[in-house]
Motif scaffolding. Sequence first.
Motif, PDB file in Angstrom:
ATOM      1  N   VAL A 181      31.566   0.514 -11.296  1.00 55.72           N
ATOM      2  CA  VAL A 181      31.070  -0.866 -11.327  1.00 55.72           C
ATOM      3  C   VAL A 181      31.603  -1.560 -12.578  1.00 55.72           C
ATOM      4  O   VAL A 181      31.935  -2.741 -12.557  1.00 55.72           O
ATOM      5  CB  VAL A 181      29.531  -0.885 -11.285  1.00 55.72           C
ATOM      6  CG1 VAL A 181      28.988  -2.288 -11.476  1.00 55.72           C
ATOM      7  CG2 VAL A 181      29.033  -0.308  -9.959  1.00 55.72           C
ATOM      8  N   LYS A 214      33.432  10.667  -8.289  1.00 58.13           N
ATOM      9  CA  LYS A 214      32.972   9.780  -9.347  1.00 58.13           C
ATOM     10  C   LYS A 214      34.061   9.629 -10.408  1.00 58.13           C
ATOM     11  O   LYS A 214      34.872  10.516 -10.608  1.00 58.13           O
ATOM     12  CB  LYS A 214      31.736  10.388 -10.019  1.00 58.13           C
ATOM     13  CG  LYS A 214      30.496  10.323  -9.202  1.00 58.13           C
ATOM     14  CD  LYS A 214      29.295  10.748 -10.018  1.00 58.13           C
ATOM     15  CE  LYS A 214      29.262  12.248 -10.269  1.00 58.13           C
ATOM     16  NZ  LYS A 214      28.046  12.653 -10.976  1.00 58.13           N
ATOM     17  N   LEU A 249      26.053   4.541  -5.366  1.00 54.03           N
ATOM     18  CA  LEU A 249      27.516   4.414  -5.357  1.00 54.03           C
ATOM     19  C   LEU A 249      28.199   5.641  -5.946  1.00 54.03           C
ATOM     20  O   LEU A 249      29.311   5.991  -5.547  1.00 54.03           O
ATOM     21  CB  LEU A 249      27.952   3.171  -6.147  1.00 54.03           C
ATOM     22  CG  LEU A 249      27.665   1.811  -5.536  1.00 54.03           C
ATOM     23  CD1 LEU A 249      28.311   0.726  -6.392  1.00 54.03           C
ATOM     24  CD2 LEU A 249      28.154   1.711  -4.103  1.00 54.03           C
ATOM     25  N   THR A 250      27.548   6.301  -6.920  1.00 54.98           N
ATOM     26  CA  THR A 250      28.190   7.480  -7.518  1.00 54.98           C
ATOM     27  C   THR A 250      28.250   8.639  -6.531  1.00 54.98           C
ATOM     28  O   THR A 250      28.971   9.601  -6.759  1.00 54.98           O
ATOM     29  CB  THR A 250      27.436   7.980  -8.767  1.00 54.98           C
ATOM     30  OG1 THR A 250      26.143   8.453  -8.371  1.00 54.98           O
ATOM     31  CG2 THR A 250      27.303   6.902  -9.830  1.00 54.98           C
ATOM     32  N   ALA A 305      30.607   5.688 -13.879  1.00 56.08           N
ATOM     33  CA  ALA A 305      30.887   6.697 -12.842  1.00 56.08           C
ATOM     34  C   ALA A 305      31.028   6.046 -11.466  1.00 56.08           C
ATOM     35  O   ALA A 305      31.827   6.478 -10.644  1.00 56.08           O
ATOM     36  CB  ALA A 305      29.783   7.753 -12.825  1.00 56.08           C
ATOM     37  N   ALA A 306      30.235   4.986 -11.220  1.00 57.16           N
ATOM     38  CA  ALA A 306      30.279   4.290  -9.933  1.00 57.16           C
ATOM     39  C   ALA A 306      31.431   3.291  -9.860  1.00 57.16           C
ATOM     40  O   ALA A 306      31.615   2.637  -8.839  1.00 57.16           O
ATOM     41  CB  ALA A 306      28.957   3.559  -9.696  1.00 57.16           C
ATOM     42  N   MET A 336      33.058  11.063  -1.759  1.00 60.99           N
ATOM     43  CA  MET A 336      33.777  10.247  -2.738  1.00 60.99           C
ATOM     44  C   MET A 336      33.680  10.885  -4.109  1.00 60.99           C
ATOM     45  O   MET A 336      32.735  11.606  -4.414  1.00 60.99           O
ATOM     46  CB  MET A 336      33.208   8.839  -2.773  1.00 60.99           C
ATOM     47  CG  MET A 336      31.781   8.735  -3.320  1.00 60.99           C
ATOM     48  SD  MET A 336      31.305   7.046  -3.619  1.00 60.99           S
ATOM     49  CE  MET A 336      31.896   6.802  -5.287  1.00 60.99           C
ATOM     50  N   TRP A 396      21.151   1.121  -6.834  1.00 58.13           N
ATOM     51  CA  TRP A 396      22.408   0.841  -6.112  1.00 58.13           C
ATOM     52  C   TRP A 396      23.582   1.564  -6.786  1.00 58.13           C
ATOM     53  O   TRP A 396      24.395   2.217  -6.119  1.00 58.13           O
ATOM     54  CB  TRP A 396      22.630  -0.676  -6.084  1.00 58.13           C
ATOM     55  CG  TRP A 396      23.937  -1.159  -5.544  1.00 58.13           C
ATOM     56  CD1 TRP A 396      24.324  -1.184  -4.234  1.00 58.13           C
ATOM     57  CD2 TRP A 396      25.029  -1.716  -6.301  1.00 58.13           C
ATOM     58  NE1 TRP A 396      25.585  -1.721  -4.129  1.00 58.13           N
ATOM     59  CE2 TRP A 396      26.042  -2.054  -5.369  1.00 58.13           C
ATOM     60  CE3 TRP A 396      25.237  -1.967  -7.656  1.00 58.13           C
ATOM     61  CZ2 TRP A 396      27.252  -2.623  -5.773  1.00 58.13           C
ATOM     62  CZ3 TRP A 396      26.433  -2.533  -8.057  1.00 58.13           C
ATOM     63  CH2 TRP A 396      27.426  -2.861  -7.122  1.00 58.13           C
ATOM     64  N   THR A 397      23.664   1.493  -8.121  1.00 54.56           N
ATOM     65  CA  THR A 397      24.765   2.185  -8.803  1.00 54.56           C
ATOM     66  C   THR A 397      24.656   3.696  -8.614  1.00 54.56           C
ATOM     67  O   THR A 397      25.660   4.383  -8.461  1.00 54.56           O
ATOM     68  CB  THR A 397      24.812   1.859 -10.314  1.00 54.56           C
ATOM     69  OG1 THR A 397      23.625   2.317 -10.948  1.00 54.56           O
ATOM     70  CG2 THR A 397      24.965   0.393 -10.559  1.00 54.56           C
ATOM     71  N   LYS A 398      23.426   4.186  -8.618  1.00 59.84           N
ATOM     72  CA  LYS A 398      23.221   5.630  -8.431  1.00 59.84           C
ATOM     73  C   LYS A 398      23.739   6.065  -7.051  1.00 59.84           C
ATOM     74  O   LYS A 398      24.385   7.104  -6.915  1.00 59.84           O
ATOM     75  CB  LYS A 398      21.733   5.943  -8.573  1.00 59.84           C
ATOM     76  CG  LYS A 398      21.370   7.399  -8.407  1.00 59.84           C
ATOM     77  CD  LYS A 398      21.585   8.186  -9.674  1.00 59.84           C
ATOM     78  CE  LYS A 398      21.028   9.594  -9.547  1.00 59.84           C
ATOM     79  NZ  LYS A 398      21.379  10.391 -10.729  1.00 59.84           N
ATOM     80  N   ASN A 418      26.274   5.896 -15.393  1.00 58.06           N
ATOM     81  CA  ASN A 418      26.389   5.680 -13.946  1.00 58.06           C
ATOM     82  C   ASN A 418      27.180   4.422 -13.608  1.00 58.06           C
ATOM     83  O   ASN A 418      27.844   4.360 -12.577  1.00 58.06           O
ATOM     84  CB  ASN A 418      25.002   5.609 -13.301  1.00 58.06           C
ATOM     85  CG  ASN A 418      24.524   6.976 -12.862  1.00 58.06           C
ATOM     86  OD1 ASN A 418      25.305   7.919 -12.771  1.00 58.06           O
ATOM     87  ND2 ASN A 418      23.236   7.094 -12.601  1.00 58.06           N
ATOM     88  N   LEU A 419      27.063   3.400 -14.465  1.00 55.39           N
ATOM     89  CA  LEU A 419      27.834   2.170 -14.219  1.00 55.39           C
ATOM     90  C   LEU A 419      29.330   2.462 -14.252  1.00 55.39           C
ATOM     91  O   LEU A 419      30.111   1.884 -13.499  1.00 55.39           O
ATOM     92  CB  LEU A 419      27.483   1.100 -15.258  1.00 55.39           C
ATOM     93  CG  LEU A 419      26.065   0.531 -15.194  1.00 55.39           C
ATOM     94  CD1 LEU A 419      25.816  -0.420 -16.364  1.00 55.39           C
ATOM     95  CD2 LEU A 419      25.841  -0.203 -13.884  1.00 55.39           C
TER      96      LEU A 419
END
Lengths: 354, 388
Positions: free
Chosen positions: B105, B3, A103-104, B102-103, B1, A99-101, B99-100
């Motif tokens: 989150v 990052k 989102l990026t 970059a996203a 979008m 899911w995070t992947k 990634n956490l």
Amino acid sequence: MTSAPGDREVAVVAFAQTVHRRTSDELSEVEMLMPVLHEVLDHTGMKTADIDFTCSGSSDYLAGRAFSFTLALDGVGAWPPISESHVEMDGAWALYEAWTKLLTGDADTALVYAYGKSSPGSVRDVLTRQLDPYYVAPLWPDSVALAALQAQALIDAGDTDEPALAAVAARDREAASANPHAQLKGPVAQGEYLVRPLRTGDCPPIGDGAAAVILAADDRARDLCARPAWIRGIDHRIEAHGLGVRDLTDSASTRLAAERAGAFERPVDTAELHAPFTPQEIVLRKALRLDDSVVVNPSGGALAANPIMAAGLLRIGEAAARIHRGESDRALAHATSGPCLQQNLVAVLEGEPR
Amino acid sequence: MSKEPVAVVGIGQTKHVAARRDVSIAGLVREAARRALDDAELRWADIDAVVIGKAPDFFEGVMMPELYLADALGAVGKPMLRVHTAGSVGGSTALVAANLVAARVHSTVLTLAFEKQSESNAMWGLSLPIPFQQPLLAGAGGFFAPHIRAYMRRSGAPETIGALVAYKDRRNALKNPYAHLHEHDITLDRVMASPMLWDPIRYSETCPSSDGACAMILTDRSGAARAPRPPAWMLGGAMRSEPTLFAGKDFVSPQAGQDCAADVYRQAGITDPRREIDGAEIYVPFSWYEPMWLENLGFAGEGEGWKLTEAGVTELDGDLPVNMSGGVLSTNPIGASGMIRFAEAALQVRGQAGEHQVDGARRVLGHAYGGGSQFFSMWLVGAEPPDS
């Protein structure tokens, strides 16, 4: 944080699972997994090469050998090479990573799978190796004994009693009657005490199984699925390992994860809970504020089939499948890891209004 | 979008040794995490999530040890993820953590990898039992030796190249206070005179078994703005996997490694890695993997990697320094080894690498691989933030 940041929405667009069984001696992990991978891809018409990111969850300790996941990758057909990762956790956390992947923006689609074969060993003994290796694991307290501690704490607190626990088991297994993949379904005797106050009926079946889902972002999800199960929020939290410093009658981490996932913003109609033992369902219902208006574990939950490492991903898959079929508009899915609900993940899934 | 840019603002590692009998597994990881927090001048409360990695659980005999380590890493009440991608795991763990951020989150993430190999015998932990593999592989060296032979035959490399790499890396390790092997009396002759283990791999051309942990604090743009020391910016990061065994696999230069590097270079806008990258921390557990990976990563043409090694290009004062820290050949807590590569790359572009600092390092590659040369993870970090 939780709800999808930015402008990207991610959905579960396909789900597949094995028929969960007590043993699968004649199958390797790869052989058990392959049909599930083919089936989940078939649901979307995609091939391995169409998938942008792959992530899996499993545990070496169940297979009894190091790097067991490396050969499972062969089943994916990772050629030409793929963008791929693995968590040594339940597949629900592999889904979180995927899911995070998405989102990026680095990927538009993801294949997530998980599998576990409990049959090669004694899973009660194996799970003791999860415990603090210096002070607790040498005593070999097994998973049933730890769940019994939690059950007794609940009974002592007046939160439940043995008939109520039996009712949880009966309801879940009755629901499982309609689930062709479930291992234990229909009326099941509560049986003898395994570890007081838990009887065999309060405990999950031991079994082998696998699950897979496909995630997709935005329009890609709409292309691949008539009614995508949008992930409105997903979060997970861990608690202290030591049982002595936790209130076993409550699940603070589940409540926090649910808050962060937005579960309390509006009522859900369905909840798939990863509660391998009956007392855990009592704890989770309280933490998640689920009342009788919510359909809990329509699949039968982990009391009907508990392939370790896949059982959490199964909850997300089952919840999503109900949205796909139009049986739910807003569903909650929960996964757990560690002794007595130490680590918990909550996802909120929604279908578009009909 | 777009990052969120990811910055490394804290790095900590333990002094790697054969056996840390003075600390538990929890004590070991906390030491590295504490040092990373100190470097970033942050407190446990500033951390939003923890991402931890290590190689197989059988190395310590603890199933899913992140459960037991939650308290030691200040993760209680927070999200905690456990990554396992074989020998590449240290790198993959950092990328999952990145990634956490970059996203968007999470803003600030602690990522850590460790191995306490003294708790078991890694060689036999790595020797897969039949029926999964042919017997008598005797550890990773037995698996990789034939592929090194294949490289030597294909490239025509002289037999001394492996010893040159080992001699260089062990000398570099003398400048790194955290490195496991500090062989003050190392000479090229001693390397070449060391016993043959898995022909053509000699004892001094193999990595040690280490206890150790490495931690990094990754954060977003606003976190980087508050950092007390220069951040390292992630300019590109990627993972690639391919099957273990199949007829078309090239064990000398796996396609997955080439693809992974190409993806990182594309993200970072690198078109000529040999000229545009100032140094590389490459996962070299057996010395011959330096020339092999130089080719796989695009620093040299096919069959040409050994020439860079022979010409001294990869020396600390060379044109393309490789394994300035002493590398995996000098320090190998397996699950942490990939993250150490990533962290050492970040130390270089932050100008914090001490005696093994490469002057003016602006862009440095961190590389890890695992399994039967089937899992790859890499990142390129820079002293300047990415353009976008």
